[in-house]
Design a protein around this motif. Structure first.
Motif, PDB file in Angstrom:
ATOM      1  N   LEU A  11      39.427  43.673  41.403  1.00 50.81           N
ATOM      2  CA  LEU A  11      38.339  44.269  42.178  1.00 50.81           C
ATOM      3  C   LEU A  11      37.731  43.201  43.074  1.00 50.81           C
ATOM      4  O   LEU A  11      37.423  42.086  42.616  1.00 50.81           O
ATOM      5  CB  LEU A  11      37.289  44.835  41.223  1.00 50.81           C
ATOM      6  N   GLN A  13      35.123  42.713  46.807  1.00 49.80           N
ATOM      7  CA  GLN A  13      34.274  43.356  47.803  1.00 49.80           C
ATOM      8  C   GLN A  13      34.949  43.339  49.174  1.00 49.80           C
ATOM      9  O   GLN A  13      35.803  42.473  49.457  1.00 49.80           O
ATOM     10  CB  GLN A  13      32.927  42.645  47.895  1.00 49.80           C
ATOM     11  N   ALA A  14      34.562  44.268  50.006  1.00 46.69           N
ATOM     12  CA  ALA A  14      35.094  44.313  51.363  1.00 46.69           C
ATOM     13  C   ALA A  14      34.869  42.969  52.056  1.00 46.69           C
ATOM     14  O   ALA A  14      33.801  42.366  51.932  1.00 46.69           O
ATOM     15  CB  ALA A  14      34.441  45.441  52.142  1.00 46.69           C
ATOM     16  N   LYS A  87      39.714  45.658  53.089  1.00 48.93           N
ATOM     17  CA  LYS A  87      38.913  46.828  53.420  1.00 48.93           C
ATOM     18  C   LYS A  87      39.016  47.848  52.288  1.00 48.93           C
ATOM     19  O   LYS A  87      39.998  47.853  51.542  1.00 48.93           O
ATOM     20  CB  LYS A  87      39.426  47.453  54.712  1.00 48.93           C
ATOM     21  N   PRO A  88      38.037  48.723  52.164  1.00 49.62           N
ATOM     22  CA  PRO A  88      38.131  49.758  51.125  1.00 49.62           C
ATOM     23  C   PRO A  88      39.415  50.578  51.220  1.00 49.62           C
ATOM     24  O   PRO A  88      39.961  50.986  50.184  1.00 49.62           O
ATOM     25  CB  PRO A  88      36.889  50.616  51.387  1.00 49.62           C
ATOM     26  N   GLU A  89      39.928  50.778  52.416  1.00 49.23           N
ATOM     27  CA  GLU A  89      41.158  51.559  52.569  1.00 49.23           C
ATOM     28  C   GLU A  89      42.400  50.803  52.092  1.00 49.23           C
ATOM     29  O   GLU A  89      43.489  51.373  52.053  1.00 49.23           O
ATOM     30  CB  GLU A  89      41.348  52.010  54.023  1.00 49.23           C
ATOM     31  N   THR A  91      42.537  49.820  49.093  1.00 47.63           N
ATOM     32  CA  THR A  91      42.590  50.163  47.680  1.00 47.63           C
ATOM     33  C   THR A  91      43.844  50.965  47.379  1.00 47.63           C
ATOM     34  O   THR A  91      44.104  51.999  48.007  1.00 47.63           O
ATOM     35  CB  THR A  91      41.342  50.971  47.277  1.00 47.63           C
ATOM     36  N   GLN A 119      46.862  46.995  40.338  1.00 45.17           N
ATOM     37  CA  GLN A 119      45.798  47.711  41.025  1.00 45.17           C
ATOM     38  C   GLN A 119      44.949  46.760  41.864  1.00 45.17           C
ATOM     39  O   GLN A 119      44.511  45.714  41.376  1.00 45.17           O
ATOM     40  CB  GLN A 119      44.897  48.435  40.020  1.00 45.17           C
ATOM     41  N   THR A 121      41.474  47.058  44.103  1.00 44.47           N
ATOM     42  CA  THR A 121      40.349  47.912  44.432  1.00 44.47           C
ATOM     43  C   THR A 121      39.365  47.128  45.296  1.00 44.47           C
ATOM     44  O   THR A 121      38.940  46.040  44.906  1.00 44.47           O
ATOM     45  CB  THR A 121      39.631  48.415  43.172  1.00 44.47           C
ATOM     46  N   VAL A 122      39.053  47.677  46.454  1.00 49.27           N
ATOM     47  CA  VAL A 122      38.138  47.020  47.378  1.00 49.27           C
ATOM     48  C   VAL A 122      36.889  47.881  47.491  1.00 49.27           C
ATOM     49  O   VAL A 122      36.960  49.038  47.918  1.00 49.27           O
ATOM     50  CB  VAL A 122      38.778  46.821  48.757  1.00 49.27           C
ATOM     51  N   SER A 123      35.770  47.320  47.106  1.00 52.48           N
ATOM     52  CA  SER A 123      34.510  48.064  47.150  1.00 52.48           C
ATOM     53  C   SER A 123      33.796  47.824  48.478  1.00 52.48           C
ATOM     54  O   SER A 123      33.917  46.756  49.077  1.00 52.48           O
ATOM     55  CB  SER A 123      33.626  47.642  45.989  1.00 52.48           C
ATOM     56  N   SER A 124      33.064  48.826  48.897  1.00 50.93           N
ATOM     57  CA  SER A 124      32.355  48.720  50.182  1.00 50.93           C
ATOM     58  C   SER A 124      30.972  48.122  50.008  1.00 50.93           C
ATOM     59  O   SER A 124      30.477  47.941  48.918  1.00 50.93           O
ATOM     60  CB  SER A 124      32.255  50.100  50.828  1.00 50.93           C
TER      61      SER A 124
END
Length: 124
Positions: A11, A13-14, A87-89, A91, A119, A121-124
């Motif tokens: 995980l 962050q953006a 970027k979140p996209e 993910t 996995q 995962t990029v959080s916004s």
């Protein structure tokens, strides 16, 4: 039999970065190319980046150009994917792929194998 072991997902962050690793092991004579693909929920698997081992030729998905870099360590049959400006996209589950030639019960054969996926995962 050839196996791929992936690591480095998680995980972030953006705007952050991650580095994925994929190591190939087993009865390998020669790895010809390795690469990364990804699959987001509800979407088809798509190319992220590939790298030929001898010619060092790279191929990137349009979304990866300028942000992602694929590299290799031939001695370790390992390929890396450095991902910056995430970027979140981005993910998705990221899968490693390797093609080459190896030993099997039937003798020398080509292989085309996939890792179990990691996995990202990029959080916004």
């Amino acid at each position: 039999q050839v196996q791929l072991v992936e690591s480095g997902g998680g995980l972030v962050q953006a705007g952050g970065s991650l580095r994925l690793s994929c190591a190939a092991s087993g009865n390998i004579i020669r790895v010809n190319a390795m690469g990364w693909y990804r699959q987001a929920p509800g979407k088809q698997r798509e190319l992220v980046a590939t790298l030929t081992i001898r010619g060092n030729t790279t191929n990137y998905g349009d979304f990866a150009k300028g942000r992602f870099t694929i590299s290799r360590d031939n001695a370790k049959n390992t390929v890396y994917l450095q991902m910056n400006s995430l970027k979140p996209e981005d993910t998705a589950v990221y899968y490693c792929n390797a093609v080459g030639v190896g030993y099997s019960r039937g003798g020398i054969q080509q292989f085309d194998v996939w890792g179990q996926g990691t996995q990202v995962t990029v959080s916004s």
